[in-house]
Scaffold this active site. Sequence first.
Site, PDB file in Angstrom:
ATOM      1  N   GLU A   1      47.842  26.308  38.709  1.00  0.00           N
ATOM      2  CA  GLU A   1      46.638  25.678  39.270  1.00  0.00           C
ATOM      3  C   GLU A   1      45.832  25.103  38.110  1.00  0.00           C
ATOM      4  O   GLU A   1      45.450  25.835  37.196  1.00  0.00           O
ATOM      5  CB  GLU A   1      45.815  26.730  40.028  1.00  0.00           C
ATOM      6  CG  GLU A   1      44.521  26.191  40.602  1.00  0.00           C
ATOM      7  CD  GLU A   1      43.738  27.255  41.381  1.00  0.00           C
ATOM      8  OE1 GLU A   1      44.332  27.975  42.223  1.00  0.00           O
ATOM      9  OE2 GLU A   1      42.528  27.373  41.144  1.00  0.00           O
TER      10      GLU A   1
ATOM     11  N   ASP B   1      39.752  31.122  32.900  1.00  0.00           N
ATOM     12  CA  ASP B   1      39.170  30.298  33.963  1.00  0.00           C
ATOM     13  C   ASP B   1      38.950  28.857  33.521  1.00  0.00           C
ATOM     14  O   ASP B   1      37.813  28.455  33.301  1.00  0.00           O
ATOM     15  CB  ASP B   1      37.829  30.913  34.401  1.00  0.00           C
ATOM     16  CG  ASP B   1      37.334  30.313  35.691  1.00  0.00           C
ATOM     17  OD1 ASP B   1      38.083  29.560  36.316  1.00  0.00           O
ATOM     18  OD2 ASP B   1      36.181  30.593  36.059  1.00  0.00           O
TER      19      ASP B   1
ATOM     20  N   GLU C   1      36.120  37.804  43.006  1.00  0.00           N
ATOM     21  CA  GLU C   1      34.739  37.305  43.049  1.00  0.00           C
ATOM     22  C   GLU C   1      34.104  37.503  44.435  1.00  0.00           C
ATOM     23  O   GLU C   1      33.514  36.595  45.012  1.00  0.00           O
ATOM     24  CB  GLU C   1      34.691  35.832  42.622  1.00  0.00           C
ATOM     25  CG  GLU C   1      35.190  35.644  41.194  1.00  0.00           C
ATOM     26  CD  GLU C   1      35.080  34.227  40.654  1.00  0.00           C
ATOM     27  OE1 GLU C   1      35.111  33.282  41.455  1.00  0.00           O
ATOM     28  OE2 GLU C   1      34.976  34.088  39.423  1.00  0.00           O
TER      29      GLU C   1
ATOM     30  N   ASN D   1      36.772  29.829  48.478  1.00  0.00           N
ATOM     31  CA  ASN D   1      35.721  30.745  48.942  1.00  0.00           C
ATOM     32  C   ASN D   1      35.458  30.331  50.388  1.00  0.00           C
ATOM     33  O   ASN D   1      34.514  29.615  50.693  1.00  0.00           O
ATOM     34  CB  ASN D   1      34.453  30.598  48.094  1.00  0.00           C
ATOM     35  CG  ASN D   1      34.678  31.120  46.681  1.00  0.00           C
ATOM     36  OD1 ASN D   1      35.479  32.024  46.451  1.00  0.00           O
ATOM     37  ND2 ASN D   1      33.971  30.548  45.721  1.00  0.00           N
TER      38      ASN D   1
ATOM     39  N   HIS E   1      34.460  30.401  27.036  1.00  0.00           N
ATOM     40  CA  HIS E   1      33.441  30.905  27.954  1.00  0.00           C
ATOM     41  C   HIS E   1      32.100  31.145  27.254  1.00  0.00           C
ATOM     42  O   HIS E   1      31.525  32.227  27.315  1.00  0.00           O
ATOM     43  CB  HIS E   1      33.917  32.205  28.604  1.00  0.00           C
ATOM     44  CG  HIS E   1      33.476  32.318  30.040  1.00  0.00           C
ATOM     45  ND1 HIS E   1      32.159  32.419  30.393  1.00  0.00           N
ATOM     46  CD2 HIS E   1      34.171  32.310  31.203  1.00  0.00           C
ATOM     47  CE1 HIS E   1      32.068  32.484  31.719  1.00  0.00           C
ATOM     48  NE2 HIS E   1      33.270  32.405  32.229  1.00  0.00           N
TER      49      HIS E   1
ATOM     50  N   ARG F   1      39.454  41.091  30.746  1.00  0.00           N
ATOM     51  CA  ARG F   1      39.596  40.284  31.981  1.00  0.00           C
ATOM     52  C   ARG F   1      40.856  39.419  31.925  1.00  0.00           C
ATOM     53  O   ARG F   1      41.514  39.200  32.954  1.00  0.00           O
ATOM     54  CB  ARG F   1      38.345  39.416  32.163  1.00  0.00           C
ATOM     55  CG  ARG F   1      38.504  38.425  33.284  1.00  0.00           C
ATOM     56  CD  ARG F   1      37.229  37.657  33.551  1.00  0.00           C
ATOM     57  NE  ARG F   1      37.509  36.448  34.306  1.00  0.00           N
ATOM     58  CZ  ARG F   1      36.636  35.508  34.582  1.00  0.00           C
ATOM     59  NH1 ARG F   1      35.379  35.641  34.159  1.00  0.00           N
ATOM     60  NH2 ARG F   1      36.975  34.439  35.267  1.00  0.00           N
TER      61      ARG F   1
ATOM     62  N   GLU G   1      34.595  21.518  35.512  1.00  0.00           N
ATOM     63  CA  GLU G   1      33.565  22.565  35.570  1.00  0.00           C
ATOM     64  C   GLU G   1      33.094  22.974  34.185  1.00  0.00           C
ATOM     65  O   GLU G   1      31.918  23.224  33.968  1.00  0.00           O
ATOM     66  CB  GLU G   1      34.135  23.780  36.325  1.00  0.00           C
ATOM     67  CG  GLU G   1      33.214  24.970  36.352  1.00  0.00           C
ATOM     68  CD  GLU G   1      33.805  26.179  37.083  1.00  0.00           C
ATOM     69  OE1 GLU G   1      34.882  26.046  37.686  1.00  0.00           O
ATOM     70  OE2 GLU G   1      33.168  27.245  37.047  1.00  0.00           O
TER      71      GLU G   1
ATOM     72  N   ARG H   1      46.620  33.235  45.602  1.00  0.00           N
ATOM     73  CA  ARG H   1      46.120  33.058  44.228  1.00  0.00           C
ATOM     74  C   ARG H   1      46.139  34.352  43.431  1.00  0.00           C
ATOM     75  O   ARG H   1      45.845  35.436  43.964  1.00  0.00           O
ATOM     76  CB  ARG H   1      44.694  32.501  44.252  1.00  0.00           C
ATOM     77  CG  ARG H   1      44.624  31.112  44.836  1.00  0.00           C
ATOM     78  CD  ARG H   1      43.201  30.650  44.916  1.00  0.00           C
ATOM     79  NE  ARG H   1      42.730  29.957  43.752  1.00  0.00           N
ATOM     80  CZ  ARG H   1      41.540  30.139  43.186  1.00  0.00           C
ATOM     81  NH1 ARG H   1      40.717  31.070  43.636  1.00  0.00           N
ATOM     82  NH2 ARG H   1      41.157  29.423  42.160  1.00  0.00           N
TER      83      ARG H   1
ATOM     84  N   GLU I   1      31.969  22.941  45.887  1.00  0.00           N
ATOM     85  CA  GLU I   1      31.815  23.884  44.779  1.00  0.00           C
ATOM     86  C   GLU I   1      32.495  23.295  43.548  1.00  0.00           C
ATOM     87  O   GLU I   1      33.651  22.861  43.600  1.00  0.00           O
ATOM     88  CB  GLU I   1      32.434  25.246  45.149  1.00  0.00           C
ATOM     89  CG  GLU I   1      32.220  26.275  44.043  1.00  0.00           C
ATOM     90  CD  GLU I   1      32.335  27.725  44.528  1.00  0.00           C
ATOM     91  OE1 GLU I   1      32.306  27.975  45.749  1.00  0.00           O
ATOM     92  OE2 GLU I   1      32.434  28.607  43.643  1.00  0.00           O
TER      93      GLU I   1
END
Length: 696
Positions: free
Chosen positions: A382, A360, A286, A205, A515, A331, A388, A319, A162
């Site tokens: 982190e 993010d 998520e 995930n 974003h 958010r 990404e 996390r 991912e």
Amino acid sequence: MRTGRWYLGLSLLACATAAQAEDGYRLWMRYAPATASQTADPVTVRGEQTPMLAAAAAELRRANPAGLGPVMLAHANDPAVTALRLPVATLGDEGYLVRSVTIDGRPVTLVTGTDRGILYGTFALLRHLATGAAPTRIDLTSRPRVGLRMLNHWDNLDGVVERGYAGRSLWDWWTLPDYRDPRYTDYARANASLGINGTVLNNVNAKVESLTPRYIAKAAALADIFRPYGIKVYLSARFSAPVELGGLKTANPKDPAVAAWWAAKSDEIYRAIPDFGGFLVKANSEGQPGPRDYGASHADGANMLAAAVRPHGGIVLWRAFVYADTDPNDRAKQAYDEFKPLDGQFAKNVIVQVKNGALDFQPREPFHPLFGAMPRTPIAPEFQITKEYLGFATHLAYLAPLFSETLTADTHTRGHARVSQVIDGSLDRHRLSAIAGVANIGDSRDWTGSSFNQANWYAYGRLAWDPSLTPQAIAREWAMQTFGTDPKLLDTVVAMMMASREAVVDYTGPLGLAHLMATGHHYGPGPWVADLKRPEWNPVYYHRADAAGIGFDRTKTGSKAVAQYAPGLAKLYADPKTTPENELLWFHHLPWTYRMASGATLWDTLVQHYDRGVATVDTLRTQWQQTKPLVDPERWQKTDEFLAVQAREARWWRDASLSYWMSLNNLPLPAGSPPPAHDLAWYKAQTFPYPPGNPQ
Ligand code: GCV
């Protein structure tokens, strides 16, 4: 039939070809072939030949640096070392001392410390020499500031990574544990060279199968390979495993049967992997299951798992990347709101893992307000090494400036504590400290999808060891080891690296915008996207642009997120005039005509940034052209072609974004700024099915 001699000749040729190929496989560990004048065996190991000392000695033999005389690896308590009265008392469990000394009348380079210290000292010595230092009068000493220096692999059990852009997973789960690909050892060597001492093998995930006996055996095989290199294995745990694997009716952390299931599962894992590091958990985020499903808190969930691994010395990394579709709040505020009240409630072997920014992994975000806000809890940052949101493997973006920006940020708590002091445990005297980087590693021959992406793995590791290193210094030592020591080449490569991340910020989202990417792939522009189910999945949620202005008001007239920072900083962020310009629209909604410190309008300044981003990438291309005679053809060509892609896509980002902003504000472009190549409809019509790394 072919003769044995012929076969021998063929295999020697194959070796020679492989040794000379510059496909990037050797990363920054490109040791020169030994010459006749070099010491035949440069290493003596004193005392017990532990697997770690054997690994260190093997690395020295492999490198056999020119000009270096005999090297002695010896523990700090070896009588030969104590007799020298060296300052080894402060080295701790992992620090090293490397010094040119005389033992028994013989000059040697001594590498000393614990087992681990000697391993890291060996790599430090090799780095020292590979970056141009003389092999005499060596005096190096260092110890890591952060205890657990981890890579997080978002690798699925089916081999898909991912957000991975460098091929498939390095772990061939199917052939493990029987086939132990030699590449696993090279992975461990590379990490040990940086001091990385933990790896989470599977995606946060998480699939529940990773906790079955079959997969525990596979993880154990990797742990065996990594152990001599000082690397512990961790697993991401799916919170609902007691139901899905154990057949229980609930995964409620307050249920004794659930706690007992995790305790038994931990016992089973530790039987296979005695030094198993522990669990990493993404819960209630998520779509992942978690304690909130049962009305319990994140602390309840983390502590239940912590109790299961505690008898074995394990830890839980929990996390804080949470946000809920049921929460209408900004958010960027939600993780703080959920976790700050839990400060002091976590068990001693829990570390809360917090993304560097509140959203993010954007090209730029202000540091996460949880750093400094939970003094009774060890907090690990982190970072995302895989890009990404910064152009996948194709775009050149050297991330040390991004990592360092967070690590050196002034939290304005308890004086002017830096984020690095929060996370290394020194500020609040935590025994545990950790740092995590989401790996950019896959099975592509060059490991990371491009030569320059290797620098991000390298820089993460070096900063994890010492957050005070400068991005510039790290870039230089990486470039020297990766491309060679020619001064012109180095100056050019370092200049390119240092400009690259800001260029990506400029052409994707300058002045604190975030974003803005198209749906799903997070690669290309989509600032117009407004039709996704959850409001915070839409770029329009983040930029809030209309005919009058742009930006997210997080002051007291807006979402009040500024109040999550320490008062001194909140005060600065509350006013656009004292907000750093590169974070302006993160905190403020401002008119397009707002006057910046330069006197130019916000709109004109925004356009200048987009133009600057495009121009910088053009400069990167020109600079790279100058390196052609100095870099091997294979790595040069790939980089050149990737830079051409980046130049095209930087224009795409700029043009698409400006077309959209102009459709809202109807303002002209400043003089000299070229019009977008296409109209907005064209940009909106672009689709990119099957991007790499996208969860299906
Ligand atoms: C592993 C972002 C990414 C997801 C990732 C998530 C996380 O949302 O797009 O792919 O999931 O962060 O960090 O958990």
